[in-house]
Design a protein around this motif. Structure first.
Motif, PDB file in Angstrom:
ATOM      1  N   ARG A  52       0.854  -1.183   0.000  1.00 21.22           N
ATOM      2  CA  ARG A  52       0.000   0.000   0.000  1.00 21.22           C
ATOM      3  C   ARG A  52       0.895   1.240   0.000  1.00 21.22           C
ATOM      4  O   ARG A  52       1.834   1.332   0.775  1.00 21.22           O
ATOM      5  CB  ARG A  52      -0.908  -0.004   1.228  1.00 21.22           C
ATOM      6  CG  ARG A  52      -1.894   1.164   1.232  1.00 21.22           C
ATOM      7  CD  ARG A  52      -2.791   1.139   2.441  1.00 21.22           C
ATOM      8  NE  ARG A  52      -3.737   0.026   2.338  1.00 21.22           N
ATOM      9  CZ  ARG A  52      -4.544  -0.340   3.331  1.00 21.22           C
ATOM     10  NH1 ARG A  52      -4.516   0.283   4.479  1.00 21.22           N
ATOM     11  NH2 ARG A  52      -5.373  -1.344   3.162  1.00 21.22           N
ATOM     12  N   GLN A  57      -6.023   5.889  -0.997  1.00 20.67           N
ATOM     13  CA  GLN A  57      -7.297   6.538  -0.678  1.00 20.67           C
ATOM     14  C   GLN A  57      -8.429   5.517  -0.667  1.00 20.67           C
ATOM     15  O   GLN A  57      -8.425   4.576  -1.454  1.00 20.67           O
ATOM     16  CB  GLN A  57      -7.627   7.615  -1.726  1.00 20.67           C
ATOM     17  CG  GLN A  57      -6.627   8.738  -1.781  1.00 20.67           C
ATOM     18  CD  GLN A  57      -6.974   9.707  -2.906  1.00 20.67           C
ATOM     19  OE1 GLN A  57      -7.186   9.312  -4.036  1.00 20.67           O
ATOM     20  NE2 GLN A  57      -7.039  10.972  -2.575  1.00 20.67           N
ATOM     21  N   GLN A  58      -9.420   5.770   0.206  1.00 22.07           N
ATOM     22  CA  GLN A  58     -10.595   4.901   0.241  1.00 22.07           C
ATOM     23  C   GLN A  58     -11.768   5.528  -0.500  1.00 22.07           C
ATOM     24  O   GLN A  58     -12.568   4.827  -1.108  1.00 22.07           O
ATOM     25  CB  GLN A  58     -10.991   4.578   1.683  1.00 22.07           C
ATOM     26  CG  GLN A  58     -12.092   3.529   1.749  1.00 22.07           C
ATOM     27  CD  GLN A  58     -12.340   3.005   3.144  1.00 22.07           C
ATOM     28  OE1 GLN A  58     -11.891   3.576   4.128  1.00 22.07           O
ATOM     29  NE2 GLN A  58     -13.071   1.911   3.232  1.00 22.07           N
ATOM     30  N   TRP A  68      -6.321  -2.418  -5.291  1.00 25.52           N
ATOM     31  CA  TRP A  68      -6.736  -2.858  -3.959  1.00 25.52           C
ATOM     32  C   TRP A  68      -5.671  -3.816  -3.440  1.00 25.52           C
ATOM     33  O   TRP A  68      -5.635  -4.990  -3.834  1.00 25.52           O
ATOM     34  CB  TRP A  68      -8.107  -3.513  -4.059  1.00 25.52           C
ATOM     35  CG  TRP A  68      -8.695  -3.987  -2.774  1.00 25.52           C
ATOM     36  CD1 TRP A  68      -8.611  -3.379  -1.553  1.00 25.52           C
ATOM     37  CD2 TRP A  68      -9.484  -5.166  -2.575  1.00 25.52           C
ATOM     38  NE1 TRP A  68      -9.298  -4.110  -0.613  1.00 25.52           N
ATOM     39  CE2 TRP A  68      -9.839  -5.214  -1.211  1.00 25.52           C
ATOM     40  CE3 TRP A  68      -9.922  -6.176  -3.418  1.00 25.52           C
ATOM     41  CZ2 TRP A  68     -10.604  -6.234  -0.678  1.00 25.52           C
ATOM     42  CZ3 TRP A  68     -10.689  -7.194  -2.885  1.00 25.52           C
ATOM     43  CH2 TRP A  68     -11.029  -7.217  -1.529  1.00 25.52           C
ATOM     44  N   ARG A  90     -16.798   4.693  -2.423  1.00 30.21           N
ATOM     45  CA  ARG A  90     -15.992   4.268  -1.274  1.00 30.21           C
ATOM     46  C   ARG A  90     -15.522   2.835  -1.524  1.00 30.21           C
ATOM     47  O   ARG A  90     -16.324   1.919  -1.625  1.00 30.21           O
ATOM     48  CB  ARG A  90     -16.794   4.353   0.020  1.00 30.21           C
ATOM     49  CG  ARG A  90     -15.971   3.973   1.267  1.00 30.21           C
ATOM     50  CD  ARG A  90     -16.757   4.160   2.547  1.00 30.21           C
ATOM     51  NE  ARG A  90     -16.996   5.559   2.813  1.00 30.21           N
ATOM     52  CZ  ARG A  90     -16.192   6.345   3.567  1.00 30.21           C
ATOM     53  NH1 ARG A  90     -15.099   5.839   4.101  1.00 30.21           N
ATOM     54  NH2 ARG A  90     -16.503   7.603   3.760  1.00 30.21           N
ATOM     55  N   LEU A  91     -14.210   2.669  -1.598  1.00 28.01           N
ATOM     56  CA  LEU A  91     -13.606   1.364  -1.835  1.00 28.01           C
ATOM     57  C   LEU A  91     -13.587   0.559  -0.535  1.00 28.01           C
ATOM     58  O   LEU A  91     -13.738   1.123   0.547  1.00 28.01           O
ATOM     59  CB  LEU A  91     -12.187   1.556  -2.388  1.00 28.01           C
ATOM     60  CG  LEU A  91     -12.127   2.399  -3.680  1.00 28.01           C
ATOM     61  CD1 LEU A  91     -10.695   2.783  -4.004  1.00 28.01           C
ATOM     62  CD2 LEU A  91     -12.771   1.661  -4.836  1.00 28.01           C
ATOM     63  N   SER A  93     -11.258  -0.759   1.157  1.00 28.88           N
ATOM     64  CA  SER A  93     -10.198  -0.284   2.055  1.00 28.88           C
ATOM     65  C   SER A  93      -9.336   0.674   1.232  1.00 28.88           C
ATOM     66  O   SER A  93      -9.510   0.766   0.012  1.00 28.88           O
ATOM     67  CB  SER A  93      -9.381  -1.458   2.593  1.00 28.88           C
ATOM     68  OG  SER A  93      -8.821  -2.218   1.545  1.00 28.88           O
ATOM     69  N   PRO A  94      -8.418   1.402   1.860  1.00 38.15           N
ATOM     70  CA  PRO A  94      -7.581   2.323   1.067  1.00 38.15           C
ATOM     71  C   PRO A  94      -6.848   1.596  -0.061  1.00 38.15           C
ATOM     72  O   PRO A  94      -6.316   0.497   0.132  1.00 38.15           O
ATOM     73  CB  PRO A  94      -6.609   2.896   2.099  1.00 38.15           C
ATOM     74  CG  PRO A  94      -7.360   2.809   3.391  1.00 38.15           C
ATOM     75  CD  PRO A  94      -8.143   1.521   3.294  1.00 38.15           C
ATOM     76  N   CYS A  95      -6.869   2.204  -1.233  1.00 40.83           N
ATOM     77  CA  CYS A  95      -6.278   1.619  -2.436  1.00 40.83           C
ATOM     78  C   CYS A  95      -5.241   2.574  -3.016  1.00 40.83           C
ATOM     79  O   CYS A  95      -5.351   3.791  -2.860  1.00 40.83           O
ATOM     80  CB  CYS A  95      -7.354   1.367  -3.490  1.00 40.83           C
ATOM     81  SG  CYS A  95      -8.543   0.094  -3.051  1.00 40.83           S
TER      82      CYS A  95
END
Length: 124
Positions: A52, A57-58, A68, A90-91, A93-95
């Motif tokens: 990551r 960003q999510q 992801w 909104r993903l 989790s942060p991607c």
């Protein structure tokens, strides 16, 4: 850096930024995978594992090309997902943000769960 994402009922091109994740992805191309849908997001396994990035960003704009890291997958949101608040993308989790789709991201609505997806470099 430009890539083409194709599925049975359409295709889009995307322009990638010069990020470590984008470089790793383009080295792994071409790739073929099986699409999954999650609300108004298409994602698919890349077989690639990357860390990551610090600016992950999510919540992103529709048409963002994201990676992801928790699922080793390319994530292509074009609208709200099941965890969105309102109309945001909104993903899960942060991607890692890698770039943007060049065309209308709503074309991704024609992707069906299980569709074969091909990602390849676009020759300039």
């Amino acid at each position: 850096m430009q890539i083409r994402i194709s599925w049975p009922s359409g295709h889009l091109t995307a322009t990638l930024d010069d990020t470590p994740t984008a470089q790793a992805l383009t080295k792994a191309l071409p790739l073929v995978s099986s699409a999954h849908t999650w609300g108004q997001e298409v994602y698919f396994d890349t077989g690639l594992s990357v860390p990551r990035e610090t600016n992950a960003q999510q919540v992103v704009e529709p048409g963002t090309v994201a990676f992801w890291t928790d699922g080793d997958a390319l994530a292509l949101p074009y609208g709200p997902t099941p965890i969105s608040r309102g109309d945001e993308c909104r993903l899960a989790s942060p991607c890692n943000v890698m770039g943007r789709l060049d065309g209308d991201p709503s074309l991704l609505a024609s992707v069906r769960d299980g569709d074969p997806v091909r990602v390849e470099c676009v020759e300039n």
